[in-house]
Design a protein around this motif. Structure first.
Motif, PDB file in Angstrom:
ATOM      1  N   ALA A  50      -0.523   4.110   9.988  1.00  0.00           N
ATOM      2  CA  ALA A  50       0.086   5.408  10.293  1.00  0.00           C
ATOM      3  C   ALA A  50       1.545   5.432   9.852  1.00  0.00           C
ATOM      4  O   ALA A  50       1.999   6.356   9.164  1.00  0.00           O
ATOM      5  CB  ALA A  50      -0.031   5.697  11.791  1.00  0.00           C
ATOM      6  N   SER A  51       2.307   4.389  10.205  1.00  0.00           N
ATOM      7  CA  SER A  51       3.717   4.380   9.793  1.00  0.00           C
ATOM      8  C   SER A  51       3.814   4.161   8.288  1.00  0.00           C
ATOM      9  O   SER A  51       4.749   4.624   7.632  1.00  0.00           O
ATOM     10  CB  SER A  51       4.511   3.320  10.545  1.00  0.00           C
ATOM     11  N   GLY A  52       2.820   3.468   7.720  1.00  0.00           N
ATOM     12  CA  GLY A  52       2.834   3.196   6.281  1.00  0.00           C
ATOM     13  C   GLY A  52       2.683   4.459   5.453  1.00  0.00           C
ATOM     14  O   GLY A  52       3.325   4.601   4.402  1.00  0.00           O
ATOM     15  N   VAL A  53       1.846   5.394   5.910  1.00  0.00           N
ATOM     16  CA  VAL A  53       1.699   6.625   5.129  1.00  0.00           C
ATOM     17  C   VAL A  53       2.955   7.474   5.276  1.00  0.00           C
ATOM     18  O   VAL A  53       3.421   8.108   4.327  1.00  0.00           O
ATOM     19  CB  VAL A  53       0.400   7.400   5.474  1.00  0.00           C
ATOM     20  N   ALA A  54       3.565   7.442   6.468  1.00  0.00           N
ATOM     21  CA  ALA A  54       4.831   8.165   6.645  1.00  0.00           C
ATOM     22  C   ALA A  54       5.901   7.557   5.732  1.00  0.00           C
ATOM     23  O   ALA A  54       6.647   8.277   5.062  1.00  0.00           O
ATOM     24  CB  ALA A  54       5.266   8.099   8.109  1.00  0.00           C
ATOM     25  N   ALA A  66       0.846  -1.205   0.000  1.00  0.00           N
ATOM     26  CA  ALA A  66       0.000   0.000   0.000  1.00  0.00           C
ATOM     27  C   ALA A  66       0.877   1.250   0.000  1.00  0.00           C
ATOM     28  O   ALA A  66       0.621   2.213  -0.732  1.00  0.00           O
ATOM     29  CB  ALA A  66      -0.930   0.007   1.210  1.00  0.00           C
ATOM     30  N   SER A  67       1.946   1.245   0.800  1.00  0.00           N
ATOM     31  CA  SER A  67       2.864   2.394   0.831  1.00  0.00           C
ATOM     32  C   SER A  67       3.523   2.579  -0.529  1.00  0.00           C
ATOM     33  O   SER A  67       3.667   3.712  -1.017  1.00  0.00           O
ATOM     34  CB  SER A  67       3.958   2.190   1.882  1.00  0.00           C
ATOM     35  N   ALA A  68       3.925   1.474  -1.142  1.00  0.00           N
ATOM     36  CA  ALA A  68       4.577   1.547  -2.456  1.00  0.00           C
ATOM     37  C   ALA A  68       3.638   2.156  -3.489  1.00  0.00           C
ATOM     38  O   ALA A  68       4.028   3.018  -4.288  1.00  0.00           O
ATOM     39  CB  ALA A  68       5.018   0.150  -2.887  1.00  0.00           C
TER      40      ALA A  68
END
Ligand code: SF4
Lengths: 222, 287
Positions: B225-229, B174-176
């Motif tokens: 939360a850490s994933g969007v960061a 998702a972050s990628a």
């Protein structure tokens, strides 16, 4: 390799927290409601495997009840379904039970009536909101609810299948799949169709003298 | 049209087009639906994402299990009233990601992106750059196509399921997806988009799936939360010109292999990791 659509990756739009516990459960409930007579006053859910273990935390209970109330899997009232059932005077009961060698996310939904015999449907949520219905009132069957589906029980005599097929083709309805099983001279036929079941078709097939039982349902939204 | 990241880069360069444009062309070709219908469906996705990213910012939203919740509003209020360490952008992004996670855990409506567990990351990243760069809804919709294109490549060549590949395959991917879209929206090159996507996965290579009590709540919301960061910092790295030594396709392959090496206890079964702590096991008994 599968060809993906952008909506396989961004989608589905769904009610959380998990498509197999929410959307799948709501669809099994809704299919069961479509199959059953809707004058039930009490419904017992027998939960098997991981459905039994985590139904409260995942809201599987709410999704199932929403389904038997006729809600679609995308209905935002799912989270309030237990209260809605209460307001409608429908009694709801959950029992954890081992249903044997079935998929871990399986439920048996038993409808109770004042003036009719009990009726039950067993179904499994097999991932991504997909389901299979595996048993109705003791008869083993298998269908997904993705297509318009007609279920028929009949006295197994020659020519019944072809008469049913010709009624469908007279209505210009194409048969996608047809499965027939037999037990003690009684046949169970499940027919999935390419187009919606219109009024009248069920009655027309029901008028064949061999037919014991017939019901049809249109596909259940995801 | 494209199965891999390198094919996507080649197509974009040959046709002189953005990733989003290529993904839209591919979708029109494969699905046979009309352009307007495609855009309308994506608008529907955007609308649902917008609601879920904002819903829990001004109210306490608690999960069905009552185990978790109420964190999106905490972060949002903290951001509004304090001199935060990471600043408004990261804090607001984390609040939005938490909001969608909380909506999901409370049986609200979300868009799986690519899964329900990781559904907070893509919308939070896109709405963050929307505000930061004053973009329009149309821009964000094109960003969604870019994100989907990256997700398709991973789904084709590896997996986006926590049960198969661990959380690296859900929140990592998702972050990628989000990072590639952010780079494109900020005017970066196709290569930079894929570099940013690579960074995201590299940063969480091996991340296990270990939801407490088997519920998509904890650690899932934290990882949104850490994933969007992760997505935003990876985008900035790539936009600054940092290149990935290992190309995207090989990173995805490595992730897939690592996922296969993870024991079943660390792939969504809730039998290992954070789920299998004293407190995690306690929580399971309580619900
Ligand atoms: S920990 Fe597992 S369930 Fe939670 S978001 Fe990650 S992959 Fe999904």
């Amino acid at each position: 390799m599968k060809n993906y659509s952008v909506f396989d990756i961004l989608g589905p739009i769904m009610i959380g927290p998990s498509s197999s516990h929410t959307a799948g459960a709501a669809r099994i409930g809704k299919i069961a409601r479509e199959l059953a007579d809707d004058s039930f006053y009490r419904v017992t859910f027998y939960l098997h495997g991981s459905f039994a273990k985590t139904y409260k935390g995942h809201g599987t209970d709410k999704a199932l009840v929403a389904g038997i109330l006729g809600m679609n899997p995308s209905d935002e009232r799912i989270r309030d379904s237990l209260q809605i059932a209460k307001d409608k005077g429908i009694e709801i009961e959950f029992i954890e039970e081992d249903l044997g060698y079935v998929h871990p996310n399986t439920v048996k939904i038993l409808f109770h009536y004042k003036n009719l015999e009990d009726y039950y449907v067993i179904g499994s949520s097999i991932g991504g909101g997909n389901v299979i219905i595996t048993n109705i009132n003791g008869t083993d069957i298998e269908f997904s609810g993705d297509y318009p589906t007609i279920l028929i029980k009949y006295n197994d005599r020659k020519g019944v299948i072809s008469r049913i097929s010709s009624i469908l083709s007279n209505h210009d309805i194409n048969i996608a799949t047809m499965k027939v099983t037999r037990e003690n001279k009684i046949a169970t036929m499940i027919t999935e169709l390419d187009s919606a079941i219109e009024d009248g078709i069920i009655d027309e097939i029901a008028s064949l003298e061999e037919i014991i039982y017939i019901t049809g349902i249109n596909p259940i939204e995801r | 049209m494209f199965n891999t990241g390198s094919e996507l880069i080649k197509l974009c360069n040959e046709k002189n087009k953005k990733i989003s444009e290529i993904v839209i062309e591919k979708e029109l070709l494969n699905s046979g639906i009309k352009y307007d219908e495609l855009m309308n469906r994506m608008k529907e996705i955007l609308k649902t994402m917008e609601n879920s990213s904002k819903y829990s910012l001004d109210k306490e939203v608690v999960s069905v299990s009552r185990l978790t919740g109420g964190n999106a509003i905490k972060v949002e209020e903290y951001k509004n009233t304090h001199k935060t360490i990471c600043g408004d952008i990261i804090n607001s992004a984390m609040a939005m990601a938490l909001s969608t996670s909380e909506v999901n855990a409370s049986m609200g409506k979300i868009v799986a992106a690519p899964t329900a567990g990781a559904s907070g990351i893509v919308p939070a990243a896109l709405f963050t750059v929307k505000n930061r760069l004053n973009l329009s809804d149309e821009d964000i919709i094109s960003g969604l196509f870019t994100a989907a294109g990256i997700g398709e490549i991973v789904a084709r060549n590896a997996t986006v399921s926590g049960a198969e590949g661990g959380c690296q395959a859900e929140c990592g991917v998702a972050s990628a997806m989000a990072a590639a879209a952010v780079v494109e929206l900020a005017g970066g090159s196709v290569e930079s988009s894929l570099d940013a996507a690579s960074f995201c996965i590299i940063n969480v290579m091996g991340l296990v799936c270990d939801p407490v009590a088997g519920l998509v709540e904890y650690p899932c919301a934290l990882r949104n939360a850490s994933g969007v960061a992760n997505a935003l910092i990876s985008a900035d790295l790539a936009l600054a010109g940092v290149k990935s030594l290992v190309p995207f396709d090989e990173v995805v392959e490595a992730m897939y292999k690592v996922g296969k090496l993870l024991p079943e206890s660390l792939r969504e079964t809730a039998l290992g990791g954070i789920a299998d702590t004293e407190t995690g096991r306690e929580a399971k008994k309580r619900i």
